[in-house]
Design a protein around this motif. Structure first.
Motif, PDB file in Angstrom:
ATOM      1  N   ASP A  51      19.569 -59.098  16.227  1.00 44.57           N
ATOM      2  CA  ASP A  51      20.168 -58.262  17.263  1.00 44.57           C
ATOM      3  C   ASP A  51      19.651 -56.834  17.131  1.00 44.57           C
ATOM      4  OD1 ASP A  51      21.712 -60.442  18.114  1.00 44.57           O
ATOM      5  OD2 ASP A  51      23.330 -59.950  16.709  1.00 44.57           O
ATOM      6  N   GLU A  52      19.315 -56.245  18.249  1.00 44.76           N
ATOM      7  CA  GLU A  52      18.810 -54.876  18.247  1.00 44.76           C
ATOM      8  C   GLU A  52      19.934 -53.890  17.988  1.00 44.76           C
ATOM      9  OE1 GLU A  52      16.593 -51.717  21.288  1.00 44.76           O
ATOM     10  OE2 GLU A  52      17.329 -53.662  22.007  1.00 44.76           O
ATOM     11  N   ILE A  53      19.636 -52.904  17.146  1.00 45.43           N
ATOM     12  CA  ILE A  53      20.473 -51.709  17.074  1.00 45.43           C
ATOM     13  C   ILE A  53      19.823 -50.710  18.024  1.00 45.43           C
ATOM     14  CG2 ILE A  53      21.393 -49.886  15.616  1.00 45.43           C
ATOM     15  CD1 ILE A  53      21.113 -51.712  13.216  1.00 45.43           C
ATOM     16  N   THR A  54      20.528 -50.299  19.034  1.00 44.77           N
ATOM     17  CA  THR A  54      19.913 -49.470  20.064  1.00 44.77           C
ATOM     18  C   THR A  54      19.631 -48.066  19.538  1.00 44.77           C
ATOM     19  OG1 THR A  54      22.004 -48.622  20.936  1.00 44.77           O
ATOM     20  CG2 THR A  54      21.224 -50.745  21.808  1.00 44.77           C
ATOM     21  N   PRO A  55      18.661 -47.370  20.150  1.00 46.55           N
ATOM     22  CA  PRO A  55      18.400 -45.972  19.750  1.00 46.55           C
ATOM     23  C   PRO A  55      19.638 -45.094  19.861  1.00 46.55           C
ATOM     24  CG  PRO A  55      16.592 -46.794  21.088  1.00 46.55           C
ATOM     25  CD  PRO A  55      17.661 -47.852  21.129  1.00 46.55           C
ATOM     26  N   GLU A  56      20.479 -45.383  20.844  1.00 52.21           N
ATOM     27  CA  GLU A  56      21.706 -44.605  20.989  1.00 52.21           C
ATOM     28  C   GLU A  56      22.622 -44.795  19.790  1.00 52.21           C
ATOM     29  OE1 GLU A  56      19.701 -45.071  24.706  1.00 52.21           O
ATOM     30  OE2 GLU A  56      20.455 -46.615  23.334  1.00 52.21           O
ATOM     31  N   GLN A  57      22.550 -45.977  19.168  1.00 51.99           N
ATOM     32  CA  GLN A  57      23.364 -46.247  17.989  1.00 51.99           C
ATOM     33  C   GLN A  57      22.741 -45.690  16.720  1.00 51.99           C
ATOM     34  OE1 GLN A  57      23.443 -50.603  18.793  1.00 51.99           O
ATOM     35  NE2 GLN A  57      25.661 -50.450  18.468  1.00 51.99           N
ATOM     36  N   TYR A  58      21.421 -45.894  16.563  1.00 50.21           N
ATOM     37  CA  TYR A  58      20.836 -45.518  15.271  1.00 50.21           C
ATOM     38  C   TYR A  58      20.373 -44.074  15.183  1.00 50.21           C
ATOM     39  CZ  TYR A  58      15.961 -46.405  16.953  1.00 50.21           C
ATOM     40  OH  TYR A  58      14.750 -46.388  17.602  1.00 50.21           O
ATOM     41  N   ALA A  59      20.017 -43.460  16.301  1.00 43.89           N
ATOM     42  CA  ALA A  59      19.473 -42.094  16.242  1.00 43.89           C
ATOM     43  C   ALA A  59      20.436 -41.101  15.583  1.00 43.89           C
ATOM     44  CB  ALA A  59      19.078 -41.616  17.636  1.00 43.89           C
ATOM     45  N   PRO A  60      21.725 -41.095  15.933  1.00 38.56           N
ATOM     46  CA  PRO A  60      22.628 -40.146  15.266  1.00 38.56           C
ATOM     47  C   PRO A  60      22.757 -40.404  13.772  1.00 38.56           C
ATOM     48  CG  PRO A  60      23.636 -41.034  17.269  1.00 38.56           C
ATOM     49  CD  PRO A  60      22.426 -41.863  16.976  1.00 38.56           C
ATOM     50  N   VAL A  61      22.645 -41.675  13.361  1.00 39.89           N
ATOM     51  CA  VAL A  61      22.772 -42.025  11.944  1.00 39.89           C
ATOM     52  C   VAL A  61      21.521 -41.590  11.179  1.00 39.89           C
ATOM     53  CG1 VAL A  61      23.029 -43.916  10.286  1.00 39.89           C
ATOM     54  CG2 VAL A  61      24.303 -43.957  12.450  1.00 39.89           C
ATOM     55  N   LEU A  62      20.353 -41.842  11.753  1.00 41.46           N
ATOM     56  CA  LEU A  62      19.098 -41.565  11.049  1.00 41.46           C
ATOM     57  C   LEU A  62      18.767 -40.076  10.987  1.00 41.46           C
ATOM     58  CD1 LEU A  62      16.793 -44.507  12.203  1.00 41.46           C
ATOM     59  CD2 LEU A  62      18.372 -44.373  10.270  1.00 41.46           C
ATOM     60  N   THR A  63      19.509 -39.267  11.697  1.00 44.19           N
ATOM     61  CA  THR A  63      19.310 -37.819  11.630  1.00 44.19           C
ATOM     62  C   THR A  63      20.498 -37.129  10.954  1.00 44.19           C
ATOM     63  OG1 THR A  63      20.181 -37.652  13.896  1.00 44.19           O
ATOM     64  CG2 THR A  63      17.790 -37.719  13.630  1.00 44.19           C
TER      65      THR A  63
END
Length: 277
Positions: free
Chosen positions: A17-29
């Motif tokens: 299942d994809e983790i969307t950029p909207e989900q992961y971007a705040p976490v990865l920054t």
């Protein structure tokens, strides 16, 4: 920084299942992740929720071959990395060599023997716990000279921040991070969370890593029995490995003392250097 439960929930996303950029971007920054342009899965072990490690000393990451000038400036300047430990095979290094960084020592140590190809049959039962226990116990043994060198760095050079990486920054790097966190006195919950965070950290390159896993296991397809369990990250797999370390070596600390030759004084100094600013 997201709380531990929120991070673990997102990290438990099935690899199919994809983790969307909207989900992961705040976490990865956000801590414990650090955005280093051109690489991925980069984080500060001293910024994990509830970690005993001091911030700004021990870092982990995926491959560095594509780091940009901006990413290079972060590693050399903002993070002040003084030493990089590369846990990859000779073939991986030849295919994607680490770039040179100004004022940074790059350390690669030949492993005791080549990594074996994971037997997917051992990953079929349950969630693949038997296969992970076997695979990670081999990592502990094969890379023991690298473990020794990194722990000597922690003992002798506490003012020099360092980074450990492999190709995905997931398995080999994850095993070492678990060892380091254990020596620092982290809880099993914190160690398991760090392990699981690679699911989020590798999402931007998920498809590339699936291909890497296909090639590394010689799987005929992603539907081959055992492959699905191999590519997923689950706390049950990590716990099975820790149980294996306890049965095989008496635990991480006993492995470090009896197999790597560190004294009680060494272990005390390593823990102090990991935890004291």
């Amino acid at each position: 920084m997201a709380d531990a439960s929120a991070l673990l929930k997102l990290a438990s996303t099935d690899v199919n299942d994809e983790i969307t950029p909207e989900q992961y971007a705040p976490v990865l920054t956000s801590p414990p992740f650090i955005f280093v342009d051109g690489t991925f899965n980069t984080r500060d072990l001293g910024l994990l929720p509830n970690t005993p490690l001091r911030a700004g000393f021990a870092y982990r990451s995926g491959a560095l071959a594509r780091v940009t000038d901006n990413g290079r400036a972060v590693l050399e300047g903002k993070l002040g990395i003084r030493r990089i430990f590369d846990l990859r095979s000779p073939e991986e290094r030849a295919a994607a060599p680490d770039p040179r960084f100004e004022g940074v020592e790059n350390t690669w140590i030949q492993s005791t023997r080549p990594d074996s190809t994971p037997d997917l049959n051992h990953f079929v039962a349950g969630e693949g716990e038997d296969g992970y226990r076997e695979m990670y116990l081999e990592v502990v043994d094969v890379y023991r000279e690298s473990w020794r060198a990194i722990l000597e760095h922690v003992r002798d050079r506490p003012q020099d921040p360092f980074l450990v990486h492999c190709t995905a920054g997931r398995d080999r790097t994850g095993v070492f991070s678990g060892l380091l966190l254990t020596l620092a006195g982290a809880s099993q919950e914190t160690i398991a969370l760090d392990y699981m965070l690679s699911r989020i950290g590798t999402e931007p390159v998920r498809l590339m890593l699936l291909q890497f896993a296909m090639a590394g296991t010689k799987a005929s397809s992603q539907d081959q029995p055992g492959f699905y369990n191999l590519i997923n990250l689950r706390t049950s797999s990590w716990n099975a490995f820790v149980d294996g370390v306890n049965k095989e070596y008496g635990g991480f600390e006993q492995f470090v003392s009896e197999q790597l030759g560190f004294s009680k004084e060494d272990l005390a100094k390593i823990r102090a250097n990991l935890t004291n600013p």
